[in-house]
Design an enzyme around this catalytic site. Sequence first.
Site, PDB file in Angstrom:
ATOM      1  N   LYS A 187       0.877  -1.187   0.000  1.00  0.00           N
ATOM      2  CA  LYS A 187       0.000   0.000   0.000  1.00  0.00           C
ATOM      3  C   LYS A 187       0.906   1.225   0.000  1.00  0.00           C
ATOM      4  CE  LYS A 187      -1.880   2.887   2.146  1.00  0.00           C
ATOM      5  NZ  LYS A 187      -1.688   4.326   1.871  1.00  0.00           N
ATOM      6  N   GLU A 261       9.164   1.319  11.143  1.00  0.00           N
ATOM      7  CA  GLU A 261      10.256   2.288  10.962  1.00  0.00           C
ATOM      8  C   GLU A 261       9.591   3.649  11.022  1.00  0.00           C
ATOM      9  OE1 GLU A 261      12.482   4.818  10.054  1.00  0.00           O
ATOM     10  OE2 GLU A 261      12.510   4.198   7.948  1.00  0.00           O
ATOM     11  N   CYS A 295      13.568  10.323   7.308  1.00  0.00           N
ATOM     12  CA  CYS A 295      13.365   9.913   8.710  1.00  0.00           C
ATOM     13  C   CYS A 295      14.611  10.156   9.536  1.00  0.00           C
ATOM     14  CB  CYS A 295      12.929   8.457   8.773  1.00  0.00           C
ATOM     15  SG  CYS A 295      13.959   7.374   7.817  1.00  0.00           S
ATOM     16  N   GLU A 396       8.890  15.824  15.539  1.00  0.00           N
ATOM     17  CA  GLU A 396       9.410  15.712  14.168  1.00  0.00           C
ATOM     18  C   GLU A 396       8.700  16.709  13.257  1.00  0.00           C
ATOM     19  OE1 GLU A 396       8.510  12.133  11.792  1.00  0.00           O
ATOM     20  OE2 GLU A 396      10.657  12.016  11.425  1.00  0.00           O
TER      21      GLU A 396
HETATM   22  O1  TXE Z   1       2.392   9.919   7.526  1.00  0.00           O
HETATM   23  P1  TXE Z   1       1.579   8.617   7.824  1.00  0.00           P
HETATM   24  P2  TXE Z   1       1.932  11.294   6.811  1.00  0.00           P
HETATM   25  C1  TXE Z   1       6.216  11.591   9.477  1.00  0.00           C
HETATM   26  C2  TXE Z   1       6.586  13.046   9.263  1.00  0.00           C
HETATM   27  C3  TXE Z   1       5.365  13.597   8.596  1.00  0.00           C
HETATM   28  C4  TXE Z   1       4.284  12.854   9.315  1.00  0.00           C
HETATM   29  C5  TXE Z   1       2.961  12.810   8.642  1.00  0.00           C
HETATM   30  O2  TXE Z   1       6.774  13.667  10.503  1.00  0.00           O
HETATM   31  O3  TXE Z   1       5.235  14.975   8.791  1.00  0.00           O
HETATM   32  O4  TXE Z   1       4.807  11.560   9.442  1.00  0.00           O
HETATM   33  O5  TXE Z   1       3.079  12.254   7.345  1.00  0.00           O
HETATM   34  C6  TXE Z   1      -0.547   5.088   5.833  1.00  0.00           C
HETATM   35  N1  TXE Z   1      -3.323   2.321   9.146  1.00  0.00           N
HETATM   36  N2  TXE Z   1       6.719  10.712   8.451  1.00  0.00           N
HETATM   37  O6  TXE Z   1       0.619  11.747   7.311  1.00  0.00           O
HETATM   38  O7  TXE Z   1       0.188   8.904   8.203  1.00  0.00           O
HETATM   39  C7  TXE Z   1      -0.603   6.203   4.845  1.00  0.00           C
HETATM   40  O8  TXE Z   1      -1.656   6.042   3.930  1.00  0.00           O
HETATM   41  C8  TXE Z   1      -2.521   1.914   8.155  1.00  0.00           C
HETATM   42  C9  TXE Z   1       7.962  10.050   8.753  1.00  0.00           C
HETATM   43  O9  TXE Z   1       2.061  11.122   5.366  1.00  0.00           O
HETATM   44  O10 TXE Z   1       2.399   7.852   8.778  1.00  0.00           O
HETATM   45  C10 TXE Z   1       0.798   6.091   4.219  1.00  0.00           C
HETATM   46  O11 TXE Z   1       0.808   5.035   3.276  1.00  0.00           O
HETATM   47  N3  TXE Z   1      -1.857   2.765   7.346  1.00  0.00           N
HETATM   48  C11 TXE Z   1       8.280   8.993   7.809  1.00  0.00           C
HETATM   49  C12 TXE Z   1       1.655   5.705   5.409  1.00  0.00           C
HETATM   50  O12 TXE Z   1       0.761   5.163   6.364  1.00  0.00           O
HETATM   51  C13 TXE Z   1      -2.001   4.083   7.569  1.00  0.00           C
HETATM   52  C14 TXE Z   1       7.832   9.085   6.424  1.00  0.00           C
HETATM   53  C15 TXE Z   1       2.441   6.867   6.032  1.00  0.00           C
HETATM   54  O13 TXE Z   1       1.547   7.858   6.402  1.00  0.00           O
HETATM   55  C16 TXE Z   1      -2.800   4.571   8.616  1.00  0.00           C
HETATM   56  C17 TXE Z   1       6.546   9.753   6.282  1.00  0.00           C
HETATM   57  C18 TXE Z   1      -3.489   3.623   9.415  1.00  0.00           C
HETATM   58  N4  TXE Z   1      -4.278   3.978  10.436  1.00  0.00           N
HETATM   59  C19 TXE Z   1       6.072  10.566   7.268  1.00  0.00           C
HETATM   60  N5  TXE Z   1      -2.747   5.922   8.607  1.00  0.00           N
HETATM   61  C20 TXE Z   1       9.571   8.240   7.971  1.00  0.00           C
HETATM   62  N6  TXE Z   1       9.707   7.488   9.049  1.00  0.00           N
HETATM   63  O14 TXE Z   1      10.426   8.292   7.106  1.00  0.00           O
HETATM   64  C21 TXE Z   1      -1.925   6.281   7.592  1.00  0.00           C
HETATM   65  N7  TXE Z   1      -1.485   5.174   6.960  1.00  0.00           N
END
Ligand code: TXE
Length: 503
Positions: A187, A261, A295, A396
């Site tokens: 996904k 992660e 990250c 973050e």
């Molecule tokens: O992340 P999400 P977002 C951090 C960074 C950023 C913040 C928000 O601080 O500002 O996250 O970003 C899926 N069940 N990072 O909102 O929500 C979603 O569809 C299952 C750090 O984009 O974590 C996407 O595919 N899946 C980071 C994925 O999770 C769910 C990289 C990431 O989205 C879900 C990105 C749920 N309940 C953002 N909710 C890193 N570690 O590198 C969302 N998703």
Amino acid sequence: MTETATRPAVDAEPREFDMLIGADWVGARSGERFASVNPFTGRVWATAPAAGAADVDAAVTLAGKALDGPWGAMPAAERGRRIRRLGELIAEQAEELAVLESLDNGKLLREMRGQLKALPGWYEYFGGMADKLEGVTPPDPKPNLLVYTRHEPVGVVGLILPWNSPLLILANKLAPGLAAGCMFVIKPAEQTPASVLAFAKLVARAGIPDGVVNVVTGDGRTGQLLTAHPGVAKVSFTGSTASGIKVMKSAADHVARVTLELGGKSPNIVFDDADLEAAANGVVAGIFAAAGQTCVAGSRLLVHRRVHDELVSRIAARARTIRLGDPFGETTEMGPIAFQEQLDKVASYVDIATAEGASVVTGGKRPDSPELARGFFFEPTILADVDNSMRIAQEEVFGPVLAVIPFDDEESAVTIANDIPFGLGAGIWTDNVRRAHRVAHRVKAGSVWVNEYRLTSYSVPFGGFKQSGIGRENGMDAVREYTETKSVWVNLSDDTRDPFVLG
Ligand code: TXE
């Protein structure tokens, strides 16, 4: 690889992508689609299906069945060959994949080209491991028994990806998981479906049977359906800590395994004996590369008070010359933020920080230039007078915003570095080899770089302490994260034994 990348005209019809379920490229059963916006133009450039429960169920079911077909019967060496072939196909398709990622998330095309060039290495390394997953025969635990262990695939794995480096993060998970013989429902993030869908076309060409790799697209609701599906034996997730907690809770309902992660607030620690030119360069790379959307971004600069002013002025001088612009431009150094909400989040943190007493050394706002007005740009930003207890130091941001915190000695540097809920990365800048190792051992982070920053490799374990995650990706042990160990006990005796006594 061709050097001429073309962006679709801003007024071009959005490209329509379908998702992969079993052998079929399909839309969502509901017919719903969602849009991907190009962060440089601010325009919708692509659409993809919004997968619902029936789509996710079909993908998980077909993935489960794949183990009963040629995939489950395939000798491990052959599996490994096909994984390595997938790596070769990525190399052939690298330019197209790099362009798609850049269109989706706005990262520099030259950075994406670099990532794509490195990516086949993951499939080569883990493909080579497929036929080396050996079990053990423990020394006879009791008389007349043969015991051996097998490492069997854990089953169907849900892979949930973020938007910052979709194909690299996918490789961290898919390459070792395929080597273990697992099946996948991927996904991608709702902001970046395109490159993963284009990549999925290569899977069949590599000879990996239909159903082994499926892709469903959609937002967090689709991700939630996947993590909650009882047919999913394991979830590997990269994203925010907040969503990671939801994923873990949902997986716990059916005891699915998780690898997480998550986020970070990694310190770059600069001592007063460091080579300041090298340190300044490392700090810039750590926070302004990829517009801070990694990250492991070195988002906290801990600097010895004696060299604070000099280091900050060097970094600020470099930050002011960073060339913002078209991610496709060969000389651009920083592209836009990936999407509007993320840009708003970055901007809001500067307001939060200044309200808490931080001062803006440089940046702190959107650029004035009219050419950048449509894109989601934010200036490279340095905030001084930060105390580690402020929100800007604890949370973050995931953008080009550096929080500078002075320290007086090694002890307080370690205390500040560790006074945080995260533990993903840390940089140590010093010419004193004893101090370098001392501090490296005391900092609670999964990756520590000494006089370097932001290096990763398929052969080096990667992951977080504390709320930065669970489990490790990359390195030899990564394959084990996708297996179950089975112990087989074989009775060699011709006798029967007392059935009421534990053997
Ligand atoms: O992340 P999400 P977002 C951090 C960074 C950023 C913040 C928000 O601080 O500002 O996250 O970003 C899926 N069940 N990072 O909102 O929500 C979603 O569809 C299952 C750090 O984009 O974590 C996407 O595919 N899946 C980071 C994925 O999770 C769910 C990289 C990431 O989205 C879900 C990105 C749920 N309940 C953002 N909710 C890193 N570690 O590198 C969302 N998703």
